[in-house]
Design a protein around this motif. Structure first.
Motif, PDB file in Angstrom:
ATOM      1  N   ASN A 153      -2.007  11.402  -8.584  1.00 29.12           N
ATOM      2  CA  ASN A 153      -0.805  10.727  -9.072  1.00 29.12           C
ATOM      3  C   ASN A 153       0.365  11.699  -8.955  1.00 29.12           C
ATOM      4  OD1 ASN A 153      -0.399  12.266 -11.611  1.00 29.12           O
ATOM      5  ND2 ASN A 153      -2.310  11.269 -12.230  1.00 29.12           N
ATOM      6  N   ASN A 154       1.553  11.254  -9.302  1.00 25.88           N
ATOM      7  CA  ASN A 154       2.746  12.053  -9.083  1.00 25.88           C
ATOM      8  C   ASN A 154       2.814  13.301  -9.939  1.00 25.88           C
ATOM      9  OD1 ASN A 154       3.655  10.253  -7.190  1.00 25.88           O
ATOM     10  ND2 ASN A 154       5.010   9.149  -8.576  1.00 25.88           N
ATOM     11  N   HIS A 155       2.035  13.395 -11.004  1.00 24.30           N
ATOM     12  CA  HIS A 155       2.190  14.480 -11.965  1.00 24.30           C
ATOM     13  C   HIS A 155       0.974  15.396 -12.084  1.00 24.30           C
ATOM     14  CE1 HIS A 155       4.992  11.245 -13.374  1.00 24.30           C
ATOM     15  NE2 HIS A 155       5.814  12.273 -13.390  1.00 24.30           N
ATOM     16  N   VAL A 156      -0.119  15.088 -11.416  1.00 21.19           N
ATOM     17  CA  VAL A 156      -1.337  15.912 -11.482  1.00 21.19           C
ATOM     18  C   VAL A 156      -1.700  16.329 -10.063  1.00 21.19           C
ATOM     19  CG1 VAL A 156      -3.738  16.019 -12.215  1.00 21.19           C
ATOM     20  CG2 VAL A 156      -2.095  14.685 -13.548  1.00 21.19           C
ATOM     21  N   TRP A 157      -1.523  17.624  -9.761  1.00 18.30           N
ATOM     22  CA  TRP A 157      -1.705  18.124  -8.410  1.00 18.30           C
ATOM     23  C   TRP A 157      -2.846  19.132  -8.349  1.00 18.30           C
ATOM     24  CZ3 TRP A 157       3.798  19.315  -6.036  1.00 18.30           C
ATOM     25  CH2 TRP A 157       4.580  18.147  -6.097  1.00 18.30           C
ATOM     26  N   SER A 158      -3.305  19.386  -7.130  1.00 13.96           N
ATOM     27  CA  SER A 158      -4.372  20.353  -6.897  1.00 13.96           C
ATOM     28  C   SER A 158      -3.826  21.778  -6.969  1.00 13.96           C
ATOM     29  CB  SER A 158      -4.976  20.119  -5.516  1.00 13.96           C
ATOM     30  OG  SER A 158      -4.040  20.508  -4.504  1.00 13.96           O
ATOM     31  N   PHE A 159      -4.692  22.728  -6.709  1.00 13.98           N
ATOM     32  CA  PHE A 159      -4.239  24.096  -6.478  1.00 13.98           C
ATOM     33  C   PHE A 159      -3.344  24.107  -5.236  1.00 13.98           C
ATOM     34  CE2 PHE A 159      -8.019  24.948  -9.021  1.00 13.98           C
ATOM     35  CZ  PHE A 159      -7.594  25.996  -9.828  1.00 13.98           C
ATOM     36  N   PRO A 160      -2.420  25.030  -5.148  1.00 14.49           N
ATOM     37  CA  PRO A 160      -1.619  25.119  -3.915  1.00 14.49           C
ATOM     38  C   PRO A 160      -2.437  25.717  -2.778  1.00 14.49           C
ATOM     39  CG  PRO A 160      -1.033  26.891  -5.410  1.00 14.49           C
ATOM     40  CD  PRO A 160      -1.981  25.997  -6.168  1.00 14.49           C
ATOM     41  N   SER A 161      -2.110  25.329  -1.581  1.00 13.89           N
ATOM     42  CA  SER A 161      -2.761  25.920  -0.409  1.00 13.89           C
ATOM     43  C   SER A 161      -2.268  27.351  -0.213  1.00 13.89           C
ATOM     44  CB  SER A 161      -2.425  25.090   0.835  1.00 13.89           C
ATOM     45  OG  SER A 161      -1.035  25.215   1.131  1.00 13.89           O
ATOM     46  N   GLU A 162      -2.917  28.067   0.677  1.00 11.32           N
ATOM     47  CA  GLU A 162      -2.405  29.369   1.070  1.00 11.32           C
ATOM     48  C   GLU A 162      -1.058  29.175   1.778  1.00 11.32           C
ATOM     49  OE1 GLU A 162      -3.535  32.439   0.479  1.00 11.32           O
ATOM     50  OE2 GLU A 162      -5.067  31.523  -0.811  1.00 11.32           O
ATOM     51  N   PRO A 163      -0.129  30.094   1.611  1.00 13.06           N
ATOM     52  CA  PRO A 163       1.198  29.906   2.205  1.00 13.06           C
ATOM     53  C   PRO A 163       1.169  29.979   3.727  1.00 13.06           C
ATOM     54  CG  PRO A 163       1.007  32.109   1.288  1.00 13.06           C
ATOM     55  CD  PRO A 163      -0.225  31.369   0.866  1.00 13.06           C
ATOM     56  N   VAL A 164       2.009  29.168   4.355  1.00 15.43           N
ATOM     57  CA  VAL A 164       2.196  29.183   5.805  1.00 15.43           C
ATOM     58  C   VAL A 164       3.676  29.402   6.074  1.00 15.43           C
ATOM     59  CG1 VAL A 164       2.112  27.823   7.929  1.00 15.43           C
ATOM     60  CG2 VAL A 164       0.208  27.722   6.307  1.00 15.43           C
ATOM     61  N   LYS A 165       3.968  30.428   6.862  1.00 12.20           N
ATOM     62  CA  LYS A 165       5.366  30.763   7.139  1.00 12.20           C
ATOM     63  C   LYS A 165       5.764  30.193   8.494  1.00 12.20           C
ATOM     64  CE  LYS A 165       6.995  34.564   5.656  1.00 12.20           C
ATOM     65  NZ  LYS A 165       7.309  36.000   5.399  1.00 12.20           N
ATOM     66  N   LEU A 166       6.872  29.439   8.491  1.00 10.24           N
ATOM     67  CA  LEU A 166       7.415  28.880   9.730  1.00 10.24           C
ATOM     68  C   LEU A 166       8.583  29.747  10.179  1.00 10.24           C
ATOM     69  CD1 LEU A 166       7.464  26.561  11.828  1.00 10.24           C
ATOM     70  CD2 LEU A 166       9.102  25.387  10.319  1.00 10.24           C
ATOM     71  N   LEU A 167       8.493  30.252  11.411  1.00 15.10           N
ATOM     72  CA  LEU A 167       9.542  31.089  11.992  1.00 15.10           C
ATOM     73  C   LEU A 167      10.226  30.309  13.107  1.00 15.10           C
ATOM     74  CD1 LEU A 167       7.639  34.507  12.214  1.00 15.10           C
ATOM     75  CD2 LEU A 167       9.201  33.723  10.424  1.00 15.10           C
ATOM     76  N   VAL A 168      11.543  30.160  13.008  1.00 10.48           N
ATOM     77  CA  VAL A 168      12.321  29.410  13.990  1.00 10.48           C
ATOM     78  C   VAL A 168      13.335  30.358  14.614  1.00 10.48           C
ATOM     79  CG1 VAL A 168      13.810  27.425  14.410  1.00 10.48           C
ATOM     80  CG2 VAL A 168      12.037  27.292  12.649  1.00 10.48           C
ATOM     81  N   THR A 169      13.269  30.488  15.926  1.00  7.71           N
ATOM     82  CA  THR A 169      14.211  31.334  16.660  1.00  7.71           C
ATOM     83  C   THR A 169      15.379  30.496  17.129  1.00  7.71           C
ATOM     84  OG1 THR A 169      12.404  32.747  17.415  1.00  7.71           O
ATOM     85  CG2 THR A 169      14.493  32.910  18.606  1.00  7.71           C
ATOM     86  N   ASP A 170      16.589  30.956  16.836  1.00  5.54           N
ATOM     87  CA  ASP A 170      17.802  30.226  17.203  1.00  5.54           C
ATOM     88  C   ASP A 170      18.144  30.513  18.652  1.00  5.54           C
ATOM     89  OD1 ASP A 170      20.092  28.785  17.222  1.00  5.54           O
ATOM     90  OD2 ASP A 170      21.241  30.123  15.923  1.00  5.54           O
TER      91      ASP A 170
END
Length: 306
Positions: free
Chosen positions: A195-212
């Motif tokens: 539901n909108n208010h009960v969430w799981s553990f967070p996933s491991e972080p993923v970093k997005l790198l964007v080159t201009d």
């Protein structure tokens, strides 16, 4: 002239009714949570409610029902109170609102505050395709997977101004994004939820790198809008909660009074000008009549002399 006076009287009556209405119903309070609106299971959180300096009682409502009440310890000095939650659980996650009482009058309800508890299920996995390092203008897709079957997935970019995206799925969900710009750079995590208010553990972080690549046609945007996007709350800083609603009401009332006084002043100036013009016309008319009378008498006298 009567029409202008009528308009002024109607305007004064309208403004008086507005001011009296504001006095009858106190403005809505401000509600926020510290340290955040997303709290790991078992961690404490404090809900703050801010009213006016004349507040004598506060009430906190959870999912439409009265949850707690609090009185300021120093009435007239403090215009906010706190409602602590010692340990966040699924039973304390949900939508909160608060009210305050000034004299015998209760305020309007505050805006809703949605508290989310995390750490309730397994840890999902998050990946980005085709790769985490891309060039501006490319498209990417985040994929969130959770072995424990769920119904909803959320993707969140870390940062105080970030808002989560929502997608539906049983064991995984995809979050397409693009064309990406440098504004999409950052660290992302995903959650599974029932539901909108009960969430799981967070996933491991993923970093997005964007080159201009320097393409001026690519205007940086923080989010890609979609019909499935979800915004249950806005993350804000405490500085936004320092304004006293009573001061705002007084300012509005003063502006209304100043506006009314200005209109009355304009009407008085107009009336004085009309009176001055009327007197001037009367004097001019009297002078003309006197001049004509003198000429008539002069002609009559000359006729008698002859």
């Amino acid at each position: 002239m009567p029409s202008i006076l009528t308009v002024l009287l109607c305007l004064e009556l309208y403004l008086s009714q507005r001011v009296n209405a504001q006095k009858r119903t106190p403005s809505k309070p401000v509600i926020w949570a510290k340290p955040d609106v997303m709290i790991p299971k078992g961690m404490p959180v404090v809900i703050w409610c801010q009213g006016t300096h004349k507040t004598v009682e506060y009430q906190l409502h959870f999912e439409g029902q009265l949850s707690a009440s609090e009185r300021p310890k120093t009435p007239g000095m403090m215009n906010k109170v706190k409602f602590p939650i010692p340990a966040m659980t699924s039973s304390t996650a949900g939508r909160y609102r608060c009210f305050y009482r000034s004299g015998e009058l209760w305020s309007e309800p505050s805006d809703p505050l949605d508290l989310v508890v995390t750490g309730m299920y397994d840890i999902p996995t998050l990946s980005v395709h085709p790769r985490p390092e891309v060039i501006s203008g490319e498209n990417v897709t985040f994929c969130c997977h959770l072995e424990t079957a769920t119904t909803t997935f959320f993707l969140l970019k870390e940062g105080r101004s970030s808002r989560p995206w929502r997608r539906y799925g049983n064991v995984q969900a995809k979050f397409p994004m693009g064309p990406v710009t440098t504004a999409h750079r950052g660290t992302y995590r995903c959650f599974g939820s029932y539901n909108n208010h009960v969430w799981s553990f967070p996933s491991e972080p993923v970093k997005l790198l964007v080159t201009d690549v320097g393409d001026p046609s690519l205007v940086p945007t923080e989010h890609i809008s979609s019909p499935d996007s979800w915004d249950p709350y806005l993350l804000t800083t405490e500085m936004q909660f320092q304004e006293d609603p009573a001061l705002r009401n007084y300012a509005i009332q003063n502006l209304l009074r100043i506006g009314l006084a200005f209109l009355v002043l304009v009407a008085l100036v107009w009336l004085l000008a009309e009176d001055w013009l009327h007197r001037k016309r009367t004097q001019e008319g009297t002078s003309r009549a006197s001049s004509l009378e003198c000429r008539r008498r002069f002609r009559t006298q000359r006729s008698l002399d002859k």
